[in-house]
Scaffold this active site. Structure first.
Site, PDB file in Angstrom:
ATOM      1  CE  LYS A 209      59.144  18.679  38.688  1.00  0.00           C
ATOM      2  NZ  LYS A 209      60.524  19.165  38.415  1.00  0.00           N
TER       3      LYS A 209
ATOM      4  CE  LYS B  52      58.242  20.675  42.394  1.00  0.00           C
ATOM      5  NZ  LYS B  52      59.607  21.061  41.980  1.00  0.00           N
TER       6      LYS B  52
END
Length: 325
Positions: A197, A249
């Site tokens: 992420k 992400k």
């Protein structure tokens, strides 16, 4: 041999040929709908920066979950927006708190027809907006945060979540959550690790969605956008700690990471098409600059082509409806 013996256009000549020879496909079952529920509202609240997305009430969230199941979506990822926050995010542990209640309500509504996922992170629940508790010097205390994540994960499992998504990027979070779940008797609850992420400028609209209280940034725990190899290290660590699935992400600017991870992962790979990606296409479409449906489908197909087995996208329901048409 080259032209005229090779004419690649032959396989593009008709819609039927293009369908037959397509290397990548979209299916509703590959899509996960992120959804927000806000405590203390009587009507859904529209998000200015994400047209078409709302902060749900209990009733509208249950209806959205039923629709998602009827459309054949793969899952729904729930995020809670509490009425009261504090320094340690205690509302995230409350069995009757907004997120745990939403998990119970949605699970009771859809049963086994839809995979119900819960976000395991403190950013929505803290008055400072960080994904963990703060040390005296203002830094995020990794190990103190892990203790809370463990309790939060068990609370969500007790509420009925099928899958937990630890998104805080704390070192060791998957191992701690897996151990806590197993010790509490939730060996069947899966962990979808936000393994890679990144600290991204494209999270902006999400901050509105969860009414974020953040000041400063999250660069000390989310990944540096400049780094590629580091993502594989993060994935390897989460796999070693027992992750059942892993996530990259954002998606749009990180398709190289999605491809890298997909090439080495022995478990399913997810990618999150985040709020800023959604907002850009919606804004351009609203201005008549691009074809909304075509752009949405192409953007998600690109994520799938990069190697994602599943995609979290705010267009999940729209795409599923288009695929049925």
């Amino acid at each position: 041999m080259s032209f005229p013996h090779h004419r690649p256009r032959r396989l593009r000549a008709t819609p039927a040929l293009r369908r037959l020879t397509a290397e990548t496909s979209l299916q509703a079952s590959q899509l996960i709908l992120p959804a927000f529920i806000r405590e203390g509202i009587g009507e859904p609240v529209s998000l200015q920066s994400m047209p078409g997305v709302v902060q749900h009430t209990t009733d509208t969230l249950k209806r959205a979950a039923v629709e998602a199941a009827e459309l054949g979506l793969g899952g729904i990822m729930l995020f809670g927006v509490p009425a009261t926050r504090d320094a340690t995010g205690t509302a995230g542990l409350d069995p009757d708190g907004v997120l745990n209640k939403a998990i119970r309500d949605v699970k009771a509504e859809v049963g086994a027809d839809l995979v119900v996922m819960g976000d395991v992170c403190l950013d929505e629940f803290t008055d400072h907006g960080h994904c963990g508790v703060l040390a005296a010097d203002g830094s995020v205390d990794n190990d103190a945060t892990l203790e809370i994540y463990a309790k939060m994960a068990v609370a969500q499992a007790e509420a009925g979540a099928d899958v937990l998504g630890p998104s805080g990027m704390m070192d060791g979070q998957v191992a701690v959550i897996r151990q806590a779940l197993d010790e509490a008797g939730y060996q069947q609850t899966s962990v979808l690790a936000y393994a890679a992420k990144y600290s991204s400028a494209f999270y902006g609209p999400f901050r509105e969605a969860v009414d974020s209280q953040l000041t400063g940034d999250r660069r000390t725990y989310q990944m540096d956008p400049a780094n590629r190899r580091e993502a594989l290290l993060e994935v390897e660590l989460d796999l070693g700690e027992g992750a059942d699935m892993i996530m990259v992400k954002p998606a749009m600017s990180y398709l190289d990471i999605v491809a890298d991870v997909a090439a080495m992962s022995p478990v399913p790979v997810a990618a999150y098409q985040i709020s800023g990606e959604y907002a850009m296409i919606e804004a351009a479409a609203a201005n008549g600059w691009i074809d909304r449906k075509a752009a949405v489908l192409e953007s998600v197909l690109g994520i799938r082509r990069a190697g994602a087995d599943m995609v979290l996208t705010y267009w999940a329901a729209d795409i599923a409806q288009w695929l049925k048409a």
